[in-house]
Design an enzyme around this catalytic site. Structure first.
Site, mmCIF file in Angstrom:
data_model
loop_
_atom_site.group_PDB
_atom_site.id
_atom_site.type_symbol
_atom_site.label_atom_id
_atom_site.label_comp_id
_atom_site.label_asym_id
_atom_site.label_seq_id
_atom_site.Cartn_x
_atom_site.Cartn_y
_atom_site.Cartn_z
ATOM 1 N N ASP A 237 98.994 29.597 -32.958
ATOM 2 C CA ASP A 237 100.087 29.710 -31.999
ATOM 3 C C ASP A 237 100.627 28.356 -31.553
ATOM 4 O O ASP A 237 101.829 28.214 -31.318
ATOM 5 C CB ASP A 237 99.622 30.504 -30.769
ATOM 6 C CG ASP A 237 100.755 30.802 -29.803
ATOM 7 O OD1 ASP A 237 101.783 31.361 -30.244
ATOM 8 O OD2 ASP A 237 100.617 30.473 -28.605
ATOM 9 N N HIS A 242 103.598 23.312 -32.807
ATOM 10 C CA HIS A 242 103.939 22.358 -31.746
ATOM 11 C C HIS A 242 103.159 21.047 -31.858
ATOM 12 O O HIS A 242 103.734 19.961 -31.891
ATOM 13 C CB HIS A 242 103.672 22.976 -30.376
ATOM 14 C CG HIS A 242 104.490 24.190 -30.079
ATOM 15 N ND1 HIS A 242 105.757 24.371 -30.581
ATOM 16 C CD2 HIS A 242 104.223 25.287 -29.332
ATOM 17 C CE1 HIS A 242 106.238 25.539 -30.155
ATOM 18 N NE2 HIS A 242 105.324 26.104 -29.411
#
Length: 490
Positions: A237, A242
């Site tokens: 995730d 990111h």
């Protein structure tokens, strides 16, 4: 100081999932602010598409309520609101059937020659079918653009399959894989800091940098995403996209020019230079944790609503970039839920001075640390050692040169939300801040062996209390090498 506003060309933006949370909280408020700033041309249309039948007037009423919730009262004037709502249309389109697609194609044809962009703010299982139906009904022209939200697959094989289904309809030059972290002003300022200033680049290497810390900490739990999160976990995730993107921007070589493919070429090189993590070293280089219930704060299992789960809500890992610039300088990444504060930062920790000329009575020489703060209070801080003011000999102390965007640029400058920048970049045709196909697949190629090694571990997920810094093993990851994590502070 005022920001320069550059209007974009006329466009039609179709938001699949136009009644969903992303459209409600981010996309429509962001587009409204860009309209308020004068960037949207008069002809621009925003078309929300979702399964439920609804008249455009009904959707406009919903959109008005969302804007009043997520846009400040100071920004909302009735004329501006009416102008923006007049841009909105709604079409019922079913991704699982043929219903509504011809109507969408006809609506777009009625707009004439203009930029077409399709934003897939829907679950990943719909990405492939929507692309295929856009191609089949003729809505996707050769110049149309497609925006895809994460997750971009759940492993390398699924990412490749998804990329192939998108590529069957859209050319790679028109595919925008969005990572909203890349739209943050501070992330973009990292490139300006490195490549527009002569001060740091000569020091930006293993000779002078001891290590790099990248932290994305959250103080909340799963916020209603329990079912999705339990299938995904923090590594997929957050780290795969990111944190690896932040690592790439920190470690990349200067591109020849600030052009999309040249920037992304350098990022791919970083991903391909990452030392593999697998069964032989996963225990020494990674830590996964799961928050437990404590003092009335729910634990991970409470957030998800299951009796047991090995899914991680926290990850810390040590990554090594094996190239001439960074060999020997580790990059430490960590992210987690229910930590002490909400904080995102990149910290460049420089090596200590090779020799101190000062007596022991002066105190310790504090190492230099350059911190790029993403949230909260976006800005840049440089920690230095200075003399403590006053008479009585030489006394040393640490001090920070602090540049907060809010203070430096003035209170009147509003830092745009990442989605405001990124959606308009799609319309401009600027892919610099979006991930390329080989970039996504290179990231999964590094992540997959970690996931596979974790599968072979028993009891690999360590418990940690909410409101702290994560499991003890994450502290040991650095302590055994004589380093320590920076404090998580809001």
């Amino acid at each position: 100081m005022t920001m320069k506003i550059i209007p974009v060309q006329p466009f039609d933006l179709v938001i699949f999932g136009g009644t969903g949370d992303l459209a409600r909280r981010k996309l429509l408020p962001g587009l409204f602010r860009r309209d308020l700033a004068g960037q949207l041309p008069h002809e621009a249309r925003i078309i929300a598409a979702a399964r439920r039948p609804m008249r455009s007037e009904e959707f406009q009423a919903k959109a008005e309520a969302w804007l009043r919730e997520f846009v400040s009262k100071e920004e909302l004037s009735e004329p501006d609101l009416a102008r923006f709502l007049g841009r909105l249309q709604y079409l019922a389109v079913d991704a699982d059937s043929s219903e509504g697609w011809e109507g969408l194609a006809e609506t777009l044809r009625a707009g004439g020659e203009r930029i077409r962009a399709f934003y897939l703010a829907v679950g990943p299982r719909f990405f492939g079918p929507i692309c295929e139906r856009l191609g089949a009904c003729g809505a996707a022209t050769p110049d149309s653009r497609i925006v895809v939200e994460k997750p971009l697959g759940h492993d390398l094989a699924s990412a490749r399959d998804l990329n192939a289904r998108i590529a069957a309809v859209f050319d790679e030059a028109h595919v925008y894989r969005i990572d909203h972290y890349l739209g943050k002003e501070t992330v973009q300022n990292l490139m300006a800091l490195r490549f527009a200033n002569a001060l740091f680049e000569p020091l930006w290497n293993a000779r002078h940098v001891d290590h790099v810390q990248i932290t994305v900490a959250e103080n909340l739990g799963l916020d209603g995403r329990g079912e999705y999160y339990d299938r995904t976990g923090a590594l997929r995730d957050m780290v795969q996209n990111h944190l690896l993107q932040l690592l790439c921007l920190t470690a990349m070589e200067p591109p020849g020019r600030f052009e999309p493919d040249l920037v992304r070429d350098e990022k791919v090189k970083v991903l391909r230079a990452l030392a593999p993590i697998g069964p032989a070293n996963v225990t020494q280089t990674t830590v996964r944790g799961q928050h437990v219930a404590r003092n009335g704060i729910p634990g991970y299992l409470d957030d998800v609503g299951v009796a047991s789960s090995a899914t991680e809500s926290f990850v810390a890992l040590k990554a090594n970039v094996e190239n001439w610039r960074w060999s020997g300088t580790p990059f430490y990444l960590r992210t987690g839920k229910r930590l002490r504060a909400r904080m995102s930062e990149i910290a460049i920790v420089f090596k200590d001075a090779p020799h101190s000329i000062f007596p022991a009575s002066a105190g310790a020489v504090h190492g230099n640390v350059l911190v790029i703060r993403l949230q909260p209070d976006e800005g840049v801080t440089l920690r230095m050692t200075i003399k403590d003011p006053g008479p009585g000999g030489m006394r040393l102390r640490g001090a920070a040169l602090d540049m907060s965007f809010a203070n430096t640029l003035g209170e009147k400058v509003v830092i745009p939300d990442a989605y405001e920048r990124l959606v308009l970049d799609v319309i401009r045709g600027d892919q610099t801040l979006f991930m390329r196909r080989d970039e996504v697949e290179a990231a999964w190629s590094w992540i997959d062996p970690i996931l596979a090694a974790w599968e072979d571990q028993t009891n690999g997920t360590r418990p940690y209390d909410p409101g702290g810094s994560g499991p003890e093993d994450a502290l040991l990851l650095m302590h055994r090498e004589g380093r320590r994590w920076r404090d998580i502070t809001g």
